[in-house]
Design a protein around this motif. Sequence first.
Motif, PDB file in Angstrom:
ATOM      1  N   PRO A   1      -4.557   4.688 -17.717  1.00  0.00           N
ATOM      2  CA  PRO A   1      -4.105   3.813 -16.630  1.00  0.00           C
ATOM      3  C   PRO A   1      -2.574   3.751 -16.607  1.00  0.00           C
ATOM      4  CG  PRO A   1      -4.817   2.497 -18.497  1.00  0.00           C
ATOM      5  CD  PRO A   1      -5.110   3.932 -18.854  1.00  0.00           C
ATOM      6  N   VAL A   2      -2.027   3.604 -15.409  1.00  0.00           N
ATOM      7  CA  VAL A   2      -0.571   3.559 -15.238  1.00  0.00           C
ATOM      8  C   VAL A   2      -0.199   2.387 -14.339  1.00  0.00           C
ATOM      9  CG1 VAL A   2       1.472   4.777 -14.383  1.00  0.00           C
ATOM     10  CG2 VAL A   2      -0.362   6.057 -15.500  1.00  0.00           C
ATOM     11  N   GLY A   3       0.844   1.679 -14.737  1.00  0.00           N
ATOM     12  CA  GLY A   3       1.424   0.643 -13.898  1.00  0.00           C
ATOM     13  C   GLY A   3       2.824   1.047 -13.483  1.00  0.00           C
ATOM     14  N   LEU A   4       3.039   1.185 -12.172  1.00  0.00           N
ATOM     15  CA  LEU A   4       4.356   1.517 -11.633  1.00  0.00           C
ATOM     16  C   LEU A   4       5.005   0.257 -11.079  1.00  0.00           C
ATOM     17  CD1 LEU A   4       3.592   4.791  -9.624  1.00  0.00           C
ATOM     18  CD2 LEU A   4       4.833   4.621 -11.777  1.00  0.00           C
ATOM     19  N   LEU A   5       6.248   0.032 -11.455  1.00  0.00           N
ATOM     20  CA  LEU A   5       7.013  -1.104 -10.954  1.00  0.00           C
ATOM     21  C   LEU A   5       8.335  -0.597 -10.393  1.00  0.00           C
ATOM     22  CD1 LEU A   5       5.462  -2.011 -13.796  1.00  0.00           C
ATOM     23  CD2 LEU A   5       6.540  -4.196 -13.260  1.00  0.00           C
ATOM     24  N   GLY A   6       8.714  -1.117  -9.229  1.00  0.00           N
ATOM     25  CA  GLY A   6      10.014  -0.792  -8.652  1.00  0.00           C
ATOM     26  C   GLY A   6      10.018   0.342  -7.645  1.00  0.00           C
ATOM     27  N   THR A   7       8.949   1.125  -7.546  1.00  0.00           N
ATOM     28  CA  THR A   7       8.977   2.257  -6.615  1.00  0.00           C
ATOM     29  C   THR A   7       9.064   1.838  -5.144  1.00  0.00           C
ATOM     30  OG1 THR A   7       6.551   2.464  -6.739  1.00  0.00           O
ATOM     31  CG2 THR A   7       7.862   3.883  -8.187  1.00  0.00           C
TER      32      THR A   7
END
Length: 225
Positions: A151-157
């Motif tokens: 699982p991946v959490g992207l923040l700020g994109t």
Amino acid sequence: MTGGPLYPLSRMTVAPLLRAIWRPNVEGRDNVPRSGGVLIASNHRSFVDSVVIPLVAPRKVVFLAKAEYFTGKGPKGIASRTWFNAMGMIPVERDDSRAAVNSLDQALRVLREGEAFGIYPEGTRSRDGRLYRGRVGVAHLAMQAGVPVVPVGLLGTPEVQPIGTNIPRLAKVTVKFGEPLTFGEAYRAMPAGKARRRATDEIMAAIAALSGQERASSYNERPPG
């Protein structure tokens, strides 16, 4: 193998340049297996998500991309086609009646070749910042191919490239890779539909813990047009 001869060149030249410009903060990079098939399942809030993950992952990550990115004319079309090929992306006809089935077939092929495949379980970008219910294709792929899901959490994109804009901006990005999830004997003992739903919900819970997003109980639908 996907990507062709341009992929190593882009990895050695373009990737370091973009990392130097954006300086992304990366957590849990060691959670990504260095070999073998693996699903990289992420939240999705910006077009640039499919660029950021391959830039910071410790190995190539293959994504699907709209077929029109590979068929444009003139200098812009050539540049787009070259870029998406160099990143190892696979064209898919998004509006074809068999698009969903073809996408799953392409993903299974990539996974069975021992590569990493990137997927957004929500199906399309979140336009309000919430994390929507996951579609069960991610669990179907994991179980059919017998691969783990990171699982991946992207923040700020969304600040790098907000929906509706074409030019990326400078903004702080964080990429969090979670611990791999596997779905073994206990899931195989369940009815297939129940197993896929439960596994997908577990994947989405892990993504939510990484991204910190508010959860939505509904599916995210692609806007018309």
